[in-house]
Write a protein that holds these residues in place. Structure first.
Motif, mmCIF file in Angstrom:
data_model
loop_
_atom_site.group_PDB
_atom_site.id
_atom_site.type_symbol
_atom_site.label_atom_id
_atom_site.label_comp_id
_atom_site.label_asym_id
_atom_site.label_seq_id
_atom_site.Cartn_x
_atom_site.Cartn_y
_atom_site.Cartn_z
ATOM 1 N N ARG A 185 0.832 -1.207 0.000
ATOM 2 C CA ARG A 185 0.000 0.000 0.000
ATOM 3 C C ARG A 185 0.867 1.258 0.000
ATOM 4 O O ARG A 185 1.856 1.335 0.712
ATOM 5 C CB ARG A 185 -0.869 0.049 1.256
ATOM 6 C CG ARG A 185 -1.622 -1.230 1.526
ATOM 7 C CD ARG A 185 -2.758 -1.428 0.546
ATOM 8 N NE ARG A 185 -3.289 -2.779 0.651
ATOM 9 C CZ ARG A 185 -4.385 -3.179 0.038
ATOM 10 N NH1 ARG A 185 -5.047 -2.355 -0.723
ATOM 11 N NH2 ARG A 185 -4.799 -4.419 0.169
ATOM 12 N N ARG A 190 -5.818 6.889 -0.144
ATOM 13 C CA ARG A 190 -6.914 6.644 0.789
ATOM 14 C C ARG A 190 -7.686 5.379 0.446
ATOM 15 O O ARG A 190 -8.056 4.592 1.327
ATOM 16 C CB ARG A 190 -7.854 7.851 0.772
ATOM 17 C CG ARG A 190 -8.997 7.812 1.762
ATOM 18 C CD ARG A 190 -8.483 7.961 3.178
ATOM 19 N NE ARG A 190 -8.471 6.679 3.887
ATOM 20 C CZ ARG A 190 -7.978 6.512 5.104
ATOM 21 N NH1 ARG A 190 -7.436 7.525 5.741
ATOM 22 N NH2 ARG A 190 -8.000 5.334 5.689
ATOM 23 N N GLY A 191 -7.925 5.153 -0.849
ATOM 24 C CA GLY A 191 -8.688 3.980 -1.249
ATOM 25 C C GLY A 191 -8.010 2.683 -0.871
ATOM 26 O O GLY A 191 -8.640 1.750 -0.359
ATOM 27 N N ASP A 194 -8.120 2.185 2.895
ATOM 28 C CA ASP A 194 -9.456 1.767 3.308
ATOM 29 C C ASP A 194 -9.633 0.262 3.077
ATOM 30 O O ASP A 194 -10.263 -0.436 3.881
ATOM 31 C CB ASP A 194 -10.526 2.530 2.531
ATOM 32 C CG ASP A 194 -10.682 3.967 3.007
ATOM 33 O OD1 ASP A 194 -10.157 4.290 4.092
ATOM 34 O OD2 ASP A 194 -11.311 4.765 2.280
ATOM 35 N N GLU A 195 -9.074 -0.217 1.982
ATOM 36 C CA GLU A 195 -9.174 -1.645 1.694
ATOM 37 C C GLU A 195 -8.397 -2.469 2.711
ATOM 38 O O GLU A 195 -8.821 -3.552 3.113
ATOM 39 C CB GLU A 195 -8.668 -1.938 0.280
ATOM 40 C CG GLU A 195 -8.926 -3.374 -0.147
ATOM 41 C CD GLU A 195 -8.563 -3.578 -1.610
ATOM 42 O OE1 GLU A 195 -7.473 -4.099 -1.851
ATOM 43 O OE2 GLU A 195 -9.367 -3.209 -2.473
ATOM 44 N N ALA A 197 -7.933 -1.619 5.812
ATOM 45 C CA ALA A 197 -8.772 -1.616 7.011
ATOM 46 C C ALA A 197 -9.884 -2.657 6.888
ATOM 47 O O ALA A 197 -10.238 -3.327 7.868
ATOM 48 C CB ALA A 197 -9.372 -0.223 7.226
ATOM 49 N N LYS A 198 -10.404 -2.816 5.673
ATOM 50 C CA LYS A 198 -11.445 -3.818 5.422
ATOM 51 C C LYS A 198 -10.901 -5.224 5.638
ATOM 52 O O LYS A 198 -11.569 -6.074 6.251
ATOM 53 C CB LYS A 198 -11.959 -3.668 3.987
ATOM 54 C CG LYS A 198 -12.956 -4.727 3.548
ATOM 55 C CD LYS A 198 -13.312 -4.528 2.084
ATOM 56 C CE LYS A 198 -14.161 -5.670 1.550
ATOM 57 N NZ LYS A 198 -14.435 -5.517 0.100
ATOM 58 N N ARG A 201 -10.786 -5.877 9.324
ATOM 59 C CA ARG A 201 -12.133 -6.079 9.890
ATOM 60 C C ARG A 201 -12.641 -7.480 9.590
ATOM 61 O O ARG A 201 -13.211 -8.148 10.462
ATOM 62 C CB ARG A 201 -13.112 -5.043 9.325
ATOM 63 C CG ARG A 201 -12.916 -3.634 9.815
ATOM 64 C CD ARG A 201 -14.159 -2.791 9.541
ATOM 65 N NE ARG A 201 -14.613 -2.856 8.166
ATOM 66 C CZ ARG A 201 -14.203 -2.057 7.203
ATOM 67 N NH1 ARG A 201 -13.267 -1.136 7.448
ATOM 68 N NH2 ARG A 201 -14.682 -2.178 5.972
ATOM 69 N N VAL A 236 -4.248 2.742 10.568
ATOM 70 C CA VAL A 236 -5.214 1.975 9.791
ATOM 71 C C VAL A 236 -5.236 0.499 10.171
ATOM 72 O O VAL A 236 -6.304 -0.108 10.311
ATOM 73 C CB VAL A 236 -4.910 2.120 8.283
ATOM 74 C CG1 VAL A 236 -5.800 1.193 7.457
ATOM 75 C CG2 VAL A 236 -5.093 3.561 7.846
#
Length: 297
Positions: A185, A190-191, A194-195, A197-198, A201, A236
């Motif tokens: 990364r 940002r994109g 965010d992925e 972080a996904k 999760r 993140v």
């Protein structure tokens, strides 16, 4: 096989040689204000950073003994205590590995998998760096060499889905260790962040205790950019430890001290070369001793 100390000493030759020209021998009391300023400049050029360099010099000046010894003691004292890896009492140990492209992340994962296999542990690796086919193939070579297993999908597959499938298989088949690779990364995208972080999760949803550790691989030669990377990835992904690679003569060793001091994160491993034995568990005292020039008798 060369010792931990000798391999570190060779890898940190660039920083040590530069410091040798600025760090004199003799007692602390004998050093002039100008000599202390030279020492501070040398630490900054070794990637310690201005704030930490000033703090180390301040502490060293207050200590007794030779200047190099005083610096050594100051450096060792500011390194965070390295706690044991957060291994669960039951179920697989889940390790999420993050970092930008070019840090040696894929190779590092392969070496870590090999280390666990040498300890007699079963290892499952999830190839969630689905955007680069070459990364998956490179990882597959290491996994096969280690005697581990790998979960992979087609190029461009959803990384979170790969991570989810890997965790499910790891739990169902009672693997000792599950390692999840992630795409390199750029911390400013940002994109992509965010992925990431996904992915984290989804791992937690698949196995609530996981990930037990999140290790970020950092290129020791990238200087202050490494600081920005760790700052963002910690936010993140919840980074819990660092692996600093490429301390093979091109990287400046002071970045290890700066990262440890600034973020309070343990350095789990340092890499000083390409071979398996060149990824070594971090030893703070040996590292500092290898970074500083030898003190005259």
């Amino acid at each position: 096989m060369a010792s931990f100390f000798s391999r570190l000493k060779s890898g940190l030759s660039r920083s040590r040689d530069a410091l040798s020209q600025l760090v004199p021998g003799g007692s602390v009391d004998a050093l002039s204000e100008e000599e202390w300023l030279d020492i501070e400049d040398g630490l900054i050029m070794a990637d310690c950073g201005g704030e930490l360099a000033g703090e180390l010099v301040h502490k060293a000046r207050k200590r007794r003994g030779g200047s190099v010894q005083a610096l050594k003691e100051s450096m060792i004292s500011m390194l965070p205590e390295v706690k044991a890896v957060n291994m669960p009492e039951s179920g697989p140990f889940v390790l999420l590995v993050v970092g930008v492209n070019g840090t040696g992340k894929t190779t590092t994962i392969g070496k870590i998998a090999t280390m666990f296999r040498q300890q007699g542990r079963s290892v499952l690796v999830g190839a969630a760096d689905t955007f680069r086919a070459a990364a998956v193939e490179q990882l597959a070579v290491w996994v096969e060499r280690a005697g581990a297993e790998m979960v992979r999908q087609h190029e461009g597959a959803d990384p979170a889905a790969v991570a989810f499938d890997t965790i499910q298989r790891g739990v169902a088949r009672n693997y000792d260790v599950v390692i999840i690779d992630t795409a390199g990364r750029v911390q400013t995208d940002r994109g992509l962040m965010d992925e990431l972080a996904k992915v984290r999760r989804v791992i937690t949803k698949a196995y609530p205790e996981a990930p037990h550790e999140v290790w970020q691989v950092v290129d020791g030669g990238t200087g202050q950019n490494a600081v920005m990377q760790v700052d963002k990835f910690r936010e993140v992904a919840g980074t819990s430890g660092l692996v600093v690679t490429k301390l093979d003569g091109s990287g400046k060793g002071g970045i290890v001290l700066q990262l440890s001091h600034r973020f309070g994160l343990p350095i789990r491993y340092v890499g000083v070369g390409e071979s398996l034995e060149d990824l070594m568990a971090f030893d703070g005292e040996a590292f500092v001793t290898s970074l500083l020039p030898e003190q005259p008798e």
